[in-house]
Design a protein around this motif. Structure first.
Motif, PDB file in Angstrom:
ATOM      1  N   UNK A 105      -3.652  -2.614   5.523  1.00 15.56           N
ATOM      2  CA  UNK A 105      -3.933  -2.479   4.093  1.00 15.56           C
ATOM      3  C   UNK A 105      -2.615  -2.283   3.362  1.00 15.56           C
ATOM      4  N   UNK A 106      -2.430  -3.029   2.293  1.00 14.52           N
ATOM      5  CA  UNK A 106      -1.223  -2.910   1.482  1.00 14.52           C
ATOM      6  C   UNK A 106      -1.627  -2.669   0.034  1.00 14.52           C
ATOM      7  N   UNK A 107      -1.170  -1.568  -0.540  1.00 12.93           N
ATOM      8  CA  UNK A 107      -1.383  -1.275  -1.952  1.00 12.93           C
ATOM      9  C   UNK A 107      -0.042  -1.228  -2.672  1.00 12.93           C
ATOM     10  N   UNK A 108       0.093  -1.999  -3.753  1.00 15.68           N
ATOM     11  CA  UNK A 108       1.369  -2.114  -4.455  1.00 15.68           C
ATOM     12  C   UNK A 108       1.187  -1.858  -5.944  1.00 15.68           C
ATOM     13  N   UNK A 109       2.095  -1.077  -6.507  1.00 13.75           N
ATOM     14  CA  UNK A 109       2.155  -0.855  -7.950  1.00 13.75           C
ATOM     15  C   UNK A 109       3.531  -1.316  -8.427  1.00 13.75           C
TER      16      UNK A 109
END
Length: 825
Positions: free
Chosen positions: A713-717
């Motif tokens: 899982x990759x979460x980017x802001x």
């Protein structure tokens, strides 16, 4: 449930933040939107050419799932390696950092959806890229494959990357079982830029025998690009990059000698490389045709380390070869394996309209050559008279590809149909060149308990020399129709004939229906194949040892060689696959969500057998008149496997006025690979006896099934406001299993489940100068270290060579801190 918790945490956090940003955006007069669902005009940077032969289609309008990664996305990281950059932002891609596995330390393969590295096709500007000459023969992820080396293309040369996550052999030919990666080069008539990045690892290492701090891996990358005008309507874009990276060391403390210290160099190799790329196009007056070309060159020197040799060891720690060289290395030595890579690609083509048909004719040449040298070593059979550096030989792969593509959109009732057809001719070559005599020689009268040739990496023998070629021709038909508003139907078929194994036919059907401007369903079904590589068919690597007074060879032999045939080898067949996918796309304002499930069945998969040895094997070879070989392994078909999973990508872009613009992405890949059939044990019968030996062990099955994360899982802001910007990324990796060779699950080495946090902040000065500082793996996370012993008492870490599992999908180097300065003009 434990597996899903980190996934849910990242997803919920990202969605919550997206909701908060959306709420802020809705209260801002600058971003007032209607309450009804609406579609957003396609972003020009999202227009794709991969997986479709129509024009003007965006990633959200595609029939198959496609990721589009901009140059900015790739560059807003500490790493300048293309493979590592892709793995950081695309959950379905992994790029393990192997170590102590010879050439694979320097030429690392990437995987898509957990499948073999050679089951992903790589294109450059839509043209098939050449593979590396390296065959991964040791125990790394991707063992037995020969894949494209992504790190030969500098990120500075790219405009964007398209990752097609779907089977596409019917459209592009061999290798596209897992999907396609299309590297699209930068196109510019004016402007330019340059940057320098410096970073190093600042980390605290915790291994089974103790803790320490490390400051190593210092890396400098300098890159630049320039756009030039060719006349009034053409362009030439030049790009270049220089990289210098010091090695890292993450082994455990070695208890075999006093004082106890780290003696191995288990980590990244020492690398120095320079790369150049050019991309050009020039319309030919008013003819309607455009002449284009692109190409690049890279020179890379990479030095990795083999296993340390200890002098004066006893029992299990005894090393007769090290003792024989004690006069040269009184305290033992660590051989260094130096790989020099020369990589070249060049393409020229002509495109234009002929009677309303868009026509593209191209010819491409690619070549990769790897030269091997062993340093800080010795030939133990020579003793004190041995030299300490050796030329071990070289491997070379090259290909010529000529392609013709023709397409036209034709009215079809109330809609249209795009008709595309074409053909391709490809010629491949693979060569092995022998090393110098001392790199493989065994001195007469040498003790029987010392190894031949250069310690660490014995040279290729003259008997290993290979010069093999093959060619293939193919033709395809690709139809994509929009008979009514909202419906898209596709059908593709491809026939290929290979000079070595014959003909294969593959097809693909696809459909998409947009129920509303904001919701669509899509799905595909296709067959695919992967031709056995020349490396798998012809690679030979042997070592000479002295047995009962005679020099004999043991190693890897072609399956159709006399040795391979005597032990049951057969001509390799192409791998075959069936790929099913189905999903949906939602678009609303600045938000989009795609969910795509897939199911891939593969048969006749190719793998490297176990080493076959013993008295029956020796006698069987003697029965065939082969008296110089005692043990062998070879490639074989016979594996059946399935891969099933889901890709989820959620994206939200929110301009909030005074708070800046937020770009949020949450993406995941959940993947499950299962080996449903393995090659049966081989029964070998000689004139004196019969034996049954495994050719595909539990270790290989587990590597297939659990060698890459089942969940990622990759979460980017990404945030920007005026001259300020920042990128924060959290990547969760599921457990990976590095299987033992003992056959017991209790002896396996696991990486554990971990979350890696990256952070970068940026500032633009005077509108042209860009400053950035950041950290990859900010929280200094490591995979679980290798324990001293398993629960059943098997020693796992008796020498301290390996501190962490080299199957780790995020490496084992710890925190990397960097700074970057760039200028645009």
């Amino acid at each position: 449930m434990k597996t899903l918790r980190p996934l849910l945490a990242v997803a919920v956090s990202t969605i919550a933040l997206a909701y908060a940003v959306a709420a802020q955006a809705q209260t801002s007069p600058a971003t007032d939107t209607a309450a009804a669902p609406e579609s957003v005009p396609s972003d020009p940077t999202d227009i794709v050419v991969t997986g479709t032969r129509t024009t003007g289609r965006s990633r959200l309008e595609s029939v198959s799932p496609i990721d589009v990664l901009s140059a900015a996305t790739l560059q807003r990281q500490g790493t300048t390696e293309l493979g590592a950059s892709l793995a950081a932002v695309v959950p379905s891609i992994d790029f393990p950092r192997s170590s102590a596995v010879d050439g694979t330390d320097s030429i690392r393969p990437a995987t898509l959806r957990g499948l073999s590295p050679d089951q992903t096709l790589v294109l450059i500007n839509g043209v098939r890229a050449h593979t590396s000459a390296l065959l991964n023969t040791n125990g790394s992820v991707g063992r037995g494959s020969a894949a494209v080396d992504l790190n030969t293309i500098p990120s500075i040369a790219l405009d964007r990357i398209e990752v097609l996550r779907d089977g596409a052999a019917a459209q592009y030919g061999s290798d596209a079982i897992a999907g396609v990666v299309n590297l699209r080069l930068r196109e510019a008539r004016t402007g330019g830029g340059a940057s320098v990045t410096y970073g190093q690892y600042i980390t605290d290492v915790k291994t089974a025998r103790g803790d320490r701090s490390e400051r190593d891996g210092e890396t400098v990358t300098a890159s630049a690009w320039q756009g030039l005008a060719l006349g009034s309507d053409g362009f030439l874009t030049l790009s270049g990059e220089y990289l210098n990276r010091n090695p890292t060391s993450r082994g455990d403390f070695d208890p075999r000698k006093t004082p106890i210290r780290v003696r191995s160099r288990f980590g990244d190799p020492d690398v120095e490389q320079y790369s150049f790329y050019a991309n050009a196009a020039k319309p030919l007056d008013d003819s309607g045709f455009t002449l284009y070309g692109f190409g690049g060159y890279q020179h890379r020197d990479s030095v990795s380390a083999a296993t340390p040799r200890i002098v004066g060891g006893t029992g299990a720690n005894a090393n007769a070869s090290a003792d024989a060289l004690a006069s040269l290395y009184p305290d033992g030595f660590t051989p260094l394996i130096a790989v020099t890579s020369e990589d070249l690609t060049a393409t020229a083509g002509l495109r234009g309209d002929i009677a309303g048909w868009k026509t593209d004719l191209s010819v491409s040449y690619g070549r990769n050559q790897l030269k091997f040298n062993t340093r800080n070593s010795g030939n133990a059979t020579y003793g004190a008279a041995s030299q300490t550096a050796f030329y071990d030989g070289k491997v070379t792969y090259d290909q010529i590809v000529t392609g013709l593509d023709v397409a036209r959109e034709i009215p079809l009732g109330a809609g249209t149909i795009n008709v595309a057809f074409g053909g391709e001719y490809r010629r491949e070559g693979f060569q092995i060149g022998a090393g110098e005599h001392a790199s493989y020689d065994r001195a007469l009268g040498a003790p029987t308990n010392v190894g031949s040739g250069a310690q660490g990496f014995p040279g290729f023998l003259p008997s290993n020399a290979v010069n093999a070629h093959r060619d293939n021709g193919s033709g395809y038909l690709d139809l994509e129709a929009k008979p009514i508003d909202g419906l898209t139907l596709g059908a593709a078929g491809r026939l290929e004939h290979y000079s070595d194994f014959g003909t294969t036919v593959n097809g693909k059907l696809s459909a998409r229906y947009d129920f509303t401007p904001w919701f669509a369903l899509r799905g595909t079904v296709s067959t695919g194949f992967r031709a056995p590589s020349l490396q798998q068919q012809y690679y030979t690597s042997t070592a000479s040892v002295l047995t009962t007074g005679s020099i004999v060879e043991t190693g890897l032999f072609p399956s159709t060689s006399p040795v391979g045939v005597a032990l049951g080898g057969k001509a390799l067949r192409p791998e075959k696959a069936v790929n099913y996918s189905a999903g949906f796309v939602i678009r609303h304002g600045g938000f989009d969500l795609s969910v795509d499930g897939y199911y891939i069945k593969i048969r006749d998969q190719i793998a490297l057998s176990e080493n076959l040895s013993g008295t029956t094997v020796i006698q069987r070879l003697r029965d065939e008149g082969i008296t110089t070989v005692t043990a062998a392994r070879y490639f074989l078909n016979g594996i059946r496997s399935t891969a099933k999973g889901v890709d989820i990508v959620a994206h939200y872009r929110a301009p909030t006025g005074s708070l800046g613009t937020f770009d949020l992405t949450a993406a995941t890949n959940i993947n499950n690979i299962k080996v449903t059939q393995a090659p049966p044990a081989a029964t070998i019968t000689s004139s004196l006896s019969t034996t049954t030996l495994p050719v595909f062990s539990r270790q290989r099955i587990v590597s297939f099934e659990q060698g890459t994360p089942r969940e990622k899982v990759v979460g980017t802001i990404d945030w920007s406001l005026d001259q300020f910007g920042a990128t924060a990324r959290a990547s969760y990796y599921g457990d990976v299993n590095q299987p033992s060779s003992t056959g017991f699950a209790e002896d396996d080495i696991h990486t554990g489940r971990h979350t890696i946090v990256d952070l970068e902040v940026r500032y633009t000065l005077l509108g042209r100068i860009n400053l950035a500082v950041g950290a990859n793996n900010l929280l200094d996370e490591y995979p679980d270290y290798v324990k001293l012993a398993s629960s059943r008492g098997t020693a796992l870490n008796s020498t301290g060579l390996v501190g962490f599992p080299y199957y780790s999908p995020f490496g084992f180097n710890g925190r990397y801190v960097y700074g970057r300065i760039g200028v645009n003009w």
